[in-house]
Scaffold this active site. Structure first.
Site, mmCIF file in Angstrom:
data_model
loop_
_atom_site.group_PDB
_atom_site.id
_atom_site.type_symbol
_atom_site.label_atom_id
_atom_site.label_comp_id
_atom_site.label_asym_id
_atom_site.label_seq_id
_atom_site.Cartn_x
_atom_site.Cartn_y
_atom_site.Cartn_z
ATOM 1 N N ASN A 1 2.810 2.386 14.869
ATOM 2 C CA ASN A 1 3.887 3.079 14.165
ATOM 3 C C ASN A 1 3.900 4.566 14.479
ATOM 4 O OD1 ASN A 1 4.941 0.811 13.016
ATOM 5 N ND2 ASN A 1 4.164 1.194 10.955
ATOM 6 N N THR B 1 0.869 -1.188 0.000
ATOM 7 C CA THR B 1 0.000 0.000 0.000
ATOM 8 C C THR B 1 0.900 1.231 0.000
ATOM 9 O OG1 THR B 1 -0.162 -0.133 2.417
ATOM 10 C CG2 THR B 1 -1.949 -1.102 1.132
ATOM 11 N N GLU C 1 11.733 -5.055 10.306
ATOM 12 C CA GLU C 1 12.751 -5.486 9.362
ATOM 13 C C GLU C 1 13.996 -5.903 10.135
ATOM 14 O OE1 GLU C 1 13.421 -3.439 5.718
ATOM 15 O OE2 GLU C 1 11.518 -2.370 5.845
ATOM 16 N N GLY D 1 13.253 6.206 9.033
ATOM 17 C CA GLY D 1 13.015 6.153 7.600
ATOM 18 C C GLY D 1 12.409 4.810 7.263
ATOM 19 N N PHE E 1 2.859 -7.022 12.194
ATOM 20 C CA PHE E 1 3.688 -6.209 13.076
ATOM 21 C C PHE E 1 5.156 -6.594 12.911
ATOM 22 C CE2 PHE E 1 -0.479 -6.671 15.141
ATOM 23 C CZ PHE E 1 -0.855 -5.341 15.242
ATOM 24 N N LYS F 1 5.650 6.431 5.634
ATOM 25 C CA LYS F 1 4.434 6.232 4.837
ATOM 26 C C LYS F 1 3.201 6.116 5.719
ATOM 27 C CE LYS F 1 3.662 2.038 3.400
ATOM 28 N NZ LYS F 1 2.371 1.618 3.979
ATOM 29 N N CYS G 1 7.914 1.932 6.060
ATOM 30 C CA CYS G 1 6.707 1.833 6.887
ATOM 31 C C CYS G 1 6.406 3.108 7.658
ATOM 32 C CB CYS G 1 6.830 0.657 7.852
ATOM 33 S SG CYS G 1 6.687 -0.957 7.049
ATOM 34 N N LEU H 1 14.175 5.654 22.415
ATOM 35 C CA LEU H 1 14.545 6.960 22.960
ATOM 36 C C LEU H 1 15.994 7.287 22.618
ATOM 37 C CD1 LEU H 1 12.936 7.323 26.524
ATOM 38 C CD2 LEU H 1 12.424 8.623 24.457
#
Length: 477
Positions: A235, A109, A179, A284, A176, A290, A287, A277
């Protein structure tokens, strides 16, 4: 937790009653990052799985156990279950659907070209094709990250499309995955969310996730809108936490405080926690940026303007971090990088992946290149993908070659190779011992003791170092 029954939009025949113990066969539509991982993991759980993709070359590669992206453990998992026969890949969607009972929608998406909204063409098309190809009762399970309201619209489409006499349900089961940890996150998830399921549909999904549930994974049942919002809200919260500490890092620099110690101290508060933190270059990848922009867009459509304003500021703070690293680099070398040799360690947006989508590291490298610097990039996994996206940058095949002769070293992805680098050894290779730690991941004291001018966001700003004569020299044309 309460189970919210599915709401069919048309009359359906009675639920099947004779399949409670039958082995479930699974199709996974889309074999990108999410789909390939999910297909392999479901095969590992003991089910027969068919992965479907429109790209014949990708299908052939997956059948050989070759994955077109870097994800630890995934090629081995795919190869194992292609060999067992539990995992197959095909371009024939109709055949895969006809042979399966549960159909996972795992297509992308991406962000729309003309707005922050999600492009749902692939989800819409995949769902419609599955419904049109179904030959018997079945369950369609959305896993793609979609704007709230999408599942309800797709459910209406399913109701209008299914053949008479069949029982078909559409529910949502968000992913969930992290990467670099995708296989672990799929096999041993920290939660399983099931949205909009009837008892019949929930029973099927619980059977599929049986091993994970037996290992203690909690199951959250809810309505469709809640299930759609869980992933993007998670996210959005992580992004907010990162942007918060980066905003505080700017204050620490002005006040002479240490953001690392500050984060340690507030992280002991159980209500806050220490994870995410870490002040630095910001987030970046494919996910978080976007998803928060899609959430912002959808919230605006629904009139939830507080969410819009919060996400907009989170996004702005995150993007500002890239300019702050550029400014810090300029300050470190006397105000200009023209003809300076800059070593950039890291191209992926995070370690343990070769994903360079919206990579802050590459964004900074490209910006310095445009200012006239001689930029050399090294990343343990993402060099090839970075080169395809930014072919004008120079790339090294190892850290030592990247830093050799450098006037300033930038650490922009927190790979262990960089964290554990010997400051003295690296110092013998560079032209000047100046390092900008864009991820606050180096042992600062050790690097300072080795004679490095160490700089990082969230620390007191040192007095600028004058440029050397060699750096001022403008090379002859």
């Amino acid at each position: 937790m309460k189970i919210i029954p599915a709401r069919p939009v048309h009359a359906v025949p009675p639920l099947p009653t004779d399949d409670a113990g039958a082995p479930l066969r699974v199709s996974v539509i889309g074999t990108g990052y999410l789909g390939a991982t999910h297909a392999a993991a479901v095969a590992e759980m003991g089910f027969d799985v068919i992965g479907v993709d429109t790209d014949p070359a990708k299908v052939a590669a997956l059948e050989r156990g070759e994955v077109p992206f870097f994800e630890p453990g995934l090629p081995e998992l795919i190869s194992r279950h292609v060999a067992t026969g539990r995992l197959r890949f095909t371009t024939d969607l109709a055949a895969a659907v006809a042979a399966s009972d549960v159909h996972f929608i795992c297509v992308g998406t991406p962000q729309q070209a003309s707005s922050h909204g999600a492009d749902l063409r692939f989800v819409d098309s995949a769902t419609r094709q599955v419904v049109e190809a179904m030959t018997h009762d079945g369950l369609i399970v959305g896993k793609s990250t979609v704007p709230v309201g999408t599942a309800s619209r797709l459910r209406s489409m399913v109701g209008e499309t299914i053949a008479p006499g069949m029982h078909v349900e559409l529910i949502w089961n968000p992913e969930f995955l992290r990467e670099g940890m995708a296989v672990e996150d799929t096999l041993r998830p920290d939660r399983i969310v099931i949205g909009g399921a009837s008892p019949w549909a929930e029973e099927r999904l619980r059977r599929l996730y049986g091993p994970a549930i037996e290992n203690g994974a909690p199951v959250v049942t809810c309505d469709l809108p809640t299930a759609e919002l869980v992933k993007v809200s998670a996210n959005a919260f992580l992004a907010t936490k990162i942007s918060f500490i980066n905003a505080i890092a700017g204050l620490c620099e002005k006040a002479g405080a240490d953001v690392g110690v500050l984060a340690d101290a507030i992280g002991y508060d159980a209500r806050i926690g220490r994870k995410f933190l870490n002040a630095g270059l910001g987030f970046g990848g494919g996910c978080l940026p976007k998803d928060i922009r899609a959430l912002m867009h959808r919230a605006g459509e629904l009139g939830a303007y507080s969410t819009v304003m919060l996400m907009q500021r989170v996004d702005e703070i995150n993007m500002d971090q890239r300019q702050r690293i550029i400014d810090m680099t300029l300050g470190a070398v006397g105000g200009s990088v023209l003809n300076a040799r800059v070593a950039v360690l890291g191209a992926a947006f995070k370690p343990d992946t070769d994903d360079v989508r919206d990579s802050p590291a590459l964004n900074v490298a490209a910006a310095l290149h445009l200012r006239g610097a001689h930029v050399t990039v090294y990343d343990p996994a993402a060099g090839d993908t970075a080169k395809r996206l930014f072919p004008t940058l120079s790339y090294a095949d190892g850290m030592e070659n990247a830093v050799r002769g450098a006037d300033v070293v930038l650490v922009l992805t927190e790979w262990d190779e960089f964290r554990n680098a010997d400051a003295d050894v690296i110092g013998d290779l560079v032209s000047q011992r100046i390092v900008v730690d864009g991820r606050n991941c180096l042992p600062a004291d050790a690097w300072r003791e080795a004679g490095w001018d160490y700089r990082a966001l969230g620390h007191a700003i040192p007095v600028p170092v004058p440029m050397t004569g060699a750096m001022r020299k403008i090379e002859a044309a």
